[in-house]
Design an enzyme around this catalytic site. Structure first.
Site, mmCIF file in Angstrom:
data_model
loop_
_atom_site.group_PDB
_atom_site.id
_atom_site.type_symbol
_atom_site.label_atom_id
_atom_site.label_comp_id
_atom_site.label_asym_id
_atom_site.label_seq_id
_atom_site.Cartn_x
_atom_site.Cartn_y
_atom_site.Cartn_z
ATOM 1 N N GLU A 428 0.817 -1.217 0.000
ATOM 2 C CA GLU A 428 0.000 0.000 0.000
ATOM 3 C C GLU A 428 0.852 1.269 0.000
ATOM 4 O O GLU A 428 0.341 2.360 0.209
ATOM 5 C CB GLU A 428 -1.006 -0.017 1.147
ATOM 6 C CG GLU A 428 -0.422 -0.318 2.510
ATOM 7 C CD GLU A 428 -1.476 -0.417 3.615
ATOM 8 O OE1 GLU A 428 -2.622 0.003 3.408
ATOM 9 O OE2 GLU A 428 -1.125 -0.906 4.695
ATOM 10 N N ASN A 451 -6.507 1.663 -1.163
ATOM 11 C CA ASN A 451 -6.944 2.931 -0.551
ATOM 12 C C ASN A 451 -5.730 3.782 -0.216
ATOM 13 O O ASN A 451 -5.647 4.962 -0.571
ATOM 14 C CB ASN A 451 -7.739 2.669 0.737
ATOM 15 C CG ASN A 451 -8.857 1.673 0.523
ATOM 16 O OD1 ASN A 451 -9.345 1.534 -0.577
ATOM 17 N ND2 ASN A 451 -9.243 0.976 1.573
ATOM 18 N N CYS A 499 -7.241 -5.911 -1.398
ATOM 19 C CA CYS A 499 -8.207 -5.792 -0.299
ATOM 20 C C CYS A 499 -8.670 -4.351 -0.097
ATOM 21 O O CYS A 499 -9.465 -4.072 0.778
ATOM 22 C CB CYS A 499 -7.647 -6.377 0.991
ATOM 23 S SG CYS A 499 -6.189 -5.527 1.579
HETATM 24 C C1 PEP Z 1 -5.984 0.017 2.039
HETATM 25 O O1 PEP Z 1 -5.228 0.927 2.365
HETATM 26 O O2 PEP Z 1 -6.384 -0.162 0.863
HETATM 27 C C2 PEP Z 1 -6.501 -0.928 3.058
HETATM 28 C C3 PEP Z 1 -7.165 -2.007 2.725
HETATM 29 O O3 PEP Z 1 -6.276 -0.610 4.357
HETATM 30 P P1 PEP Z 1 -7.092 0.531 5.139
HETATM 31 O O4 PEP Z 1 -8.214 0.991 4.234
HETATM 32 O O5 PEP Z 1 -7.604 -0.074 6.399
HETATM 33 O O6 PEP Z 1 -6.063 1.565 5.351
HETATM 34 MG MG MG Z 2 -4.320 0.891 4.319
#
Ligand code: PEP
Ligand code: MG
Length: 539
Positions: A428, A451, A499
């Site tokens: 990420e 995200n 995810c």
């Molecule tokens: C993401 O960053 O895409 C992720 C799945 O984690 P979070 O949204 O909890 O930061």
């Molecule tokens: Mg994240």
């Protein structure tokens, strides 16, 4: 009829009574003429707080036992603390300010003071001071907390909601959320999706005009909330609600079927969850596994760290309920928008790029070790995998492995049953993408967190509602990165999932399958919709 447009974060439609949540964190300062009458008002609010706490204490003794209920007794005693009261009285008398302002400022000052203390016990008192100060302010302003236990299922209308406020709500009682602020990529929005709850954010509702009890329609398809709808509009909404129920019913036929395209390509569809309570949605929607359990939600909405045993019980329950299906638990990703008072994190200018997630775990290994012990113990009971968030380097992974090894040694020494689970990382950060060839050698799998990857790649704060139009996860840069990660993982024989919220974006499902993505982990409500789309696709 009052109609407001907002940004939908989950498409669905509901009709029901509105409940307006008022914020008391915007306490306004104003001048008072009579300081003594202000102090009397404070006394009454404080007496009321004691009665409320006594009620909570008695309820908690019955429900969770005396030891856990003791916190409410401590809060009652704190309300009589002379230093705290003197500071508030002094401020009212010398600055001639309203009581709510004096309580809010004193509460902040005392919380800060406790947070800076060396002693861990004293540090933890910061959250208690904040709690009692909020309670007094609520009593002074007359904005009482909503009693979810006696509330009928309602549409929550608020200025904004934090993830910790959202997790504490009784999900059975919420039909929809409507907030004035908030960004589509925030964790509150993610929670709404996870809970199958229609939600609108960035909705310019005038909260002064809306009263609790008003009938409202939240239409996530049109991105609209209508307060006091006419009979005709209500009938139209009721028809649309029936139609949606019908569609959901038809999707049920897909339960137990494979996620396979017409030309035979298969993909795993797993679910994202934030709590053990979400397991009901996972089973209801026939997910093939859990691709992301955001374990940090176990840490939100409480006054102290969850113990190893509490965590073990939660992980165990999820693993046992999934009965052999894969369960990927992400270690805590606290920080940024997920703030927890008892962590005593300092205020930062750039929290999203700050002290969060794995960085906290590596700097404060005692917190990490407790979670790892619980995870390794639960792994002995089923198909559990562990995943680490916010990785930027191979060194971090090696440091994690050292800690995991020493936790293993400790469990071994104490003859506590455990199993070393499959270990993966979230991709990420752009750094992790660029070294994904090196990282793939070290780990068992990758899960792409689109995200944060979008936020860091495009330099767009995912929390900033003014930047929603710039937050574009379909950006070529993101899609190229995903391809690079998939290729690097596959070269090492490792699997890759997505995810982040992009995993549920049906405009891209076909593309992801073509790219070679092995798994999509999405809100449970999206599983059957994706299965339907995949089964109608030819790659
Ligand atoms: C993401 O960053 O895409 C992720 C799945 O984690 P979070 O949204 O909890 O930061
Ligand atoms: Mg994240």
């Amino acid at each position: 009829m009052k109609v407001y447009k907002g940004k939908p974060v989950y498409k669905g439609i509901v009709l029901g009574p509105a409940v307006v949540l008022s914020k008391n964190d915007q306490v306004k300062r104003h001048r008072v003429e009579d300081a003594e009458s202000e102090i009397r008002r404070l006394g009454e609010a404080s007496e009321k707080a004691k009665e409320q706490l006594q009620g909570l204490y008695e309820k908690a003794v019955k429900e969770v036992g005396e030891a856990s209920a003791a916190i409410f007794e401590v809060h009652q005693m704190m309300l009589d603390d002379e230093d705290y009261l003197d500071a508030i009285h002094n401020m009212i008398r010398t600055e001639l300010v309203n009581a709510e302002y004096a309580v809010a400022v004193t509460g902040d000052n005392f919380a800060q003071m406790f947070a800076n203390m060396e002693d861990d016990y004293m540090k933890a008192r910061a959250a208690d001071i904040t709690d009692i100060s909020n309670r007094i302010v609520k009593n002074l302003t007359g904005c009482e907390e909503v009693d979810f236990s006696s509330m009928e299922p309602s549409i929550i209308v608020a200025d904004d909601l934090s993830p910790s406020e959202t997790v504490q709500m009784d999900k059975e009682k919420i039909l929809a959320f409507v907030t004035v602020h908030g960004s589509t990529n925030s964790h509150t929005a993610i929670l709404a999706r996870m809970m199958n709850i229609p939600a609108l954010i960035g909705t310019p509702v005038n909260l002064e005009e809306i009263r609790t009890g008003m009938t409202a329609i939240v239409d996530g398809f049109r991105g609209e909330v209508i307060f006091e709808p006419s009979e005709e509009v209500s009938n139209e909404a009721a028809a649309k609600i029936r139609e949606e129920k019908e569609k959901m019913y038809l999707l049920q036929e897909l339960k137990g079927k494979e996620n396979i395209t017409l030309d035979g390509r298969k993909i795993n569809l797993y679910a994202n969850i934030g709590s053990v309570g979400d397991m009901a949605y996972v089973l209801e929607n026939d997910a093939g596994g859990i691709g992301l359990f955001r374990s940090e939600f176990l840490y939100l909405g409480r006054n102290d760290f969850p113990t190893e045993e509490e965590q073990f019980q939660a992980y165990k329950q999820v693993v046992q309920t999934m009965a052999g299906k894969k369960v990927i638990i992400r270690t805590l990703d606290i920080g940024a928008d997920k703030q927890v008072d008892y962590f005593n994190l300092e205020k930062e200018n750039n929290p999203a790029m700050g002290y969060r997630a794995i960085r906290i775990c590596l700097k404060q290994p005692e917190i990490f070790r407790t979670q790892l012990r619980a995870l390794l113990r639960a792994a002995a009971l089923g198909n559990l995998s562990v995943m680490y968030p916010m990785i930027t380097s191979a060194e971090e992974v090696k440091q994690i492995y050292d800690i995991v090894k020493s936790v293993q040694d400790e469990l071994e020494r104490d003859q506590i049953p455990y199993r070393l689970p499959e270990q993966g990382i979230m991709i990420e950060t752009p750094a992790a993408v660029m070294i994904s060839d090196e990282l793939a050698e070290l780990v068992d799998f990758f899960s792409i967190g689109t995200n944060d990857l979008t936020q860091y790649t495009l330099a767009v704060d995912r929390q900033n509602e003014r930047l929603d139009d710039f937050y574009n996860p379909h950006h070529k840069a993101i899609l190229k990165m995903i391809q690079m990660v998939v290729d690097n993982a596959h070269k090492q024989g490792k699997w890759v999932g997505i995810c982040g919220e992009l995993g549920a974006d049906m405009e891209l499902t076909e593309k992801f399958i073509r790219m070679g993505v092995d798994e999509l982990s999405v809100a449970p409500s999206m599983i059957l919709k994706l299965r339907k789309a995949i089964r109608e696709m030819c790659i």
